[in-house]
Motif scaffolding. Structure first.
Motif, PDB file in Angstrom:
ATOM      1  N   LYS A  78     -31.761   0.953  18.382  1.00 10.82           N
ATOM      2  CA  LYS A  78     -32.482   2.182  18.043  1.00 10.82           C
ATOM      3  C   LYS A  78     -33.935   2.082  18.486  1.00 10.82           C
ATOM      4  N   PRO A  79     -34.566   3.215  18.764  1.00 10.89           N
ATOM      5  CA  PRO A  79     -35.985   3.186  19.164  1.00 10.89           C
ATOM      6  C   PRO A  79     -36.869   2.536  18.114  1.00 10.89           C
ATOM      7  N   LYS A 115     -26.177   5.416  31.967  1.00 15.72           N
ATOM      8  CA  LYS A 115     -26.884   6.313  31.051  1.00 15.72           C
ATOM      9  C   LYS A 115     -27.368   5.562  29.819  1.00 15.72           C
ATOM     10  N   ARG A 116     -26.509   4.672  29.266  1.00 16.32           N
ATOM     11  CA  ARG A 116     -26.913   3.929  28.068  1.00 16.32           C
ATOM     12  C   ARG A 116     -27.998   2.911  28.391  1.00 16.32           C
ATOM     13  N   HIS A 118     -30.172   3.222  30.680  1.00 18.76           N
ATOM     14  CA  HIS A 118     -31.376   4.038  30.881  1.00 18.76           C
ATOM     15  C   HIS A 118     -32.011   4.400  29.538  1.00 18.76           C
ATOM     16  N   GLU A 119     -31.185   4.753  28.556  1.00 17.88           N
ATOM     17  CA  GLU A 119     -31.716   5.105  27.231  1.00 17.88           C
ATOM     18  C   GLU A 119     -32.470   3.943  26.614  1.00 17.88           C
ATOM     19  N   ASP A 122     -35.715   3.289  28.261  1.00 11.40           N
ATOM     20  CA  ASP A 122     -36.680   4.298  27.816  1.00 11.40           C
ATOM     21  C   ASP A 122     -37.242   3.980  26.432  1.00 11.40           C
ATOM     22  N   TYR A 123     -36.431   3.402  25.542  1.00 15.86           N
ATOM     23  CA  TYR A 123     -36.947   3.015  24.234  1.00 15.86           C
ATOM     24  C   TYR A 123     -38.142   2.069  24.407  1.00 15.86           C
ATOM     25  N   ASP A 126     -41.141   3.954  26.476  1.00 19.09           N
ATOM     26  CA  ASP A 126     -41.794   4.989  25.662  1.00 19.09           C
ATOM     27  C   ASP A 126     -42.766   4.398  24.643  1.00 19.09           C
TER      28      ASP A 126
END
Length: 430
Positions: A78-79, A115-116, A118-119, A122-123, A126
């Motif tokens: 999780k972020p 896609k996962r 990449h997510e 990004d966490y 970001d």
């Protein structure tokens, strides 16, 4: 004709624009310094069945990205977990990824898996942290490895390897210099030799060792060429190449131990000063902090003399301890870890701790699994005045006695035994 000229001009302008963006990237040395201290998001995106004869994830699950991510006992990332590390003072997260269950025979990546990945990248990005993205258990000693440091396997696999990295590089082509690519994890020879090439044989072979080291350099060169060929920000993205087996040259029991260091080449590169060398180092604790540090200093001297002299900075992509020192040698581990990180900083080496700090369900909260070890790492980098507390650091300008928190940053009344932050200071209640 006018349209053709216009199209040609746009292409030229696009190339110039992409190069101008890439040229703003910081050098490898600047990046390593700015990473400060890092952590590995291990046993998550790197999870896999690990055995071609027992593909248990593939056989007993639907094989979704979540099935793989949680297969080795970690929750879905999780972020908030990454934010906790950022707030605590970490500057980088290494994201190990195993790709072989998610690529075809040519090396193209499944869209849902990418896609996962990449997510999760990004966490990290970001939060303003450096993200080191790698190719992980596609190497190693399990029979699922398809990247092996031998001439025979190299000839069979290097085009697939280049295609994989072309996929990854294109996926993140617009990302800035906070994203760093790492070519491969602990790649071994056909004898599964640790410590140095050909160690797994019945006797040392200089020709077998040379074959393995040549293969490592060929994979490293292919990686650099594949990433650079995608253009854009990848023209000057900082790239990490590891020694054979990610070996650090630690120890004195064999004259061959430093061969992985001395035989690693600086790859030919169209861009200057954008290559980082990597090793892994899990020291075995001696009887005292000072004796353990003496061994560590010898290792760091080897890194300085064999790798840094090739004009590339060094990261320790995985560090920790070989034995269960947190339970069995707790106090020694805490004291040594702080000095270890401080010594690495003095040498200009950035360390990425392997897991331990927040694991299993603690990652879902999120909270620290070993807050005292986490604090030791951060004290090693920032100094003894550092205190792990709310968001890593107590932010109240004028705290009062009512400002009581546990080490996870939660408000507390300190009625139970534990470690607390009271008036901005760490207090142990026994």
């Amino acid at each position: 004709m006018k349209n053709i000229k216009r199209l040609f001009c746009l292409i030229i302008l696009g190339i110039i624009f992409s190069v101008s963006i890439a040229q703003t990237f910081e050098s490898a040395s600047e990046a390593v310094s700015n990473m400060k201290v890092g952590w590995n998001l291990g046993n998550s995106l790197d999870s896999n069945s690990g055995d071609t004869l027992n593909l248990w994830i593939e056989w007993y699950t639907d094989g979704t990205p979540t099935d793989y991510e949680t297969a080795w006992g970690q929750p879905v990332t999780k972020p908030e977990l990454i934010e906790m590390f950022k707030d605590a003072g970490f500057g980088a997260i290494r994201v190990p990824v195993t790709w072989y269950p998610h690529i075809d025979h040519e090396g193209n990546v499944d869209a849902q898996w990418m896609k996962r990945v990449h997510e999760v990248v990004d966490y990290v990005i970001d939060q303003g942290l450096y993200c080191v993205l790698d190719v992980h258990h596609d190497t190693g000693s399990a029979n699922t490895h398809w990247l092996v440091a031998s001439s025979e396997v190299y000839e069979k696999s290097h085009e697939r390897f280049k295609t994989l990295w072309t996929n990854i590089a294109n996926e993140f082509i617009t990302y800035d210099d906070k994203l760093v690519f790492e070519a491969y994890n602990e790649m071994l020879d056909s004898y599964d030799s640790w410590c140095y090439a050909s160690f797994g044989r019945s006797s040392y072979s200089s020709s077998a060792a040379k074959e393995a080291y040549d293969a490592i350099n060929n994979y490293a060169q292919d990686f650099v060429d594949a990433v650079r060929a995608t253009g854009g920000n990848n023209l000057e993205r900082n790239l990490v190449v590891s020694t054979y087996g990610a070996c650090s040259g630690d120890g004195t029991w064999s004259s061959h131990l430093t061969e992985p260091l001395s035989n690693l080449n600086y790859p030919q590169d169209v861009s200057d000063d954008h290559i980082i060398f990597e090793v892994h180092y899990y020291p075995t604790l001696s009887s005292s902090v000072s004796s353990s540090l003496n061994d560590t200093k010898k290792c760091f001297d080897n890194l300085k003399n064999y790798l840094m002299t090739k004009n590339a900075p060094v990261i320790i992509g995985e560090c920790g301890s070989l034995n269960d020192d947190y339970n069995n040698n707790h106090d020694l581990l805490i004291d040594f870890t702080k000095e270890y990180i401080a010594l690495a900083k003095d040498y200009g080496i950035t360390c990425f701790y392997w897991m331990t700090l927040s694991d299993a369900e603690d990652r879902s909260v999120p909270k620290w699994t070993t807050p005292d070890l986490t604090e030791a790492i951060l004290k090693g980098y920032y100094g003894d005045s550092y205190t792990l507390g709310v968001g890593g650091i107590i932010k109240d300008e004028s705290p009062t006695s009512s400002k009581i928190y546990d080490l996870y940053g939660r408000a507390s009344n300190a009625t139970q035994k534990g470690i607390y932050i009271i008036d901005g200071k760490k207090v142990i209640i026994k």
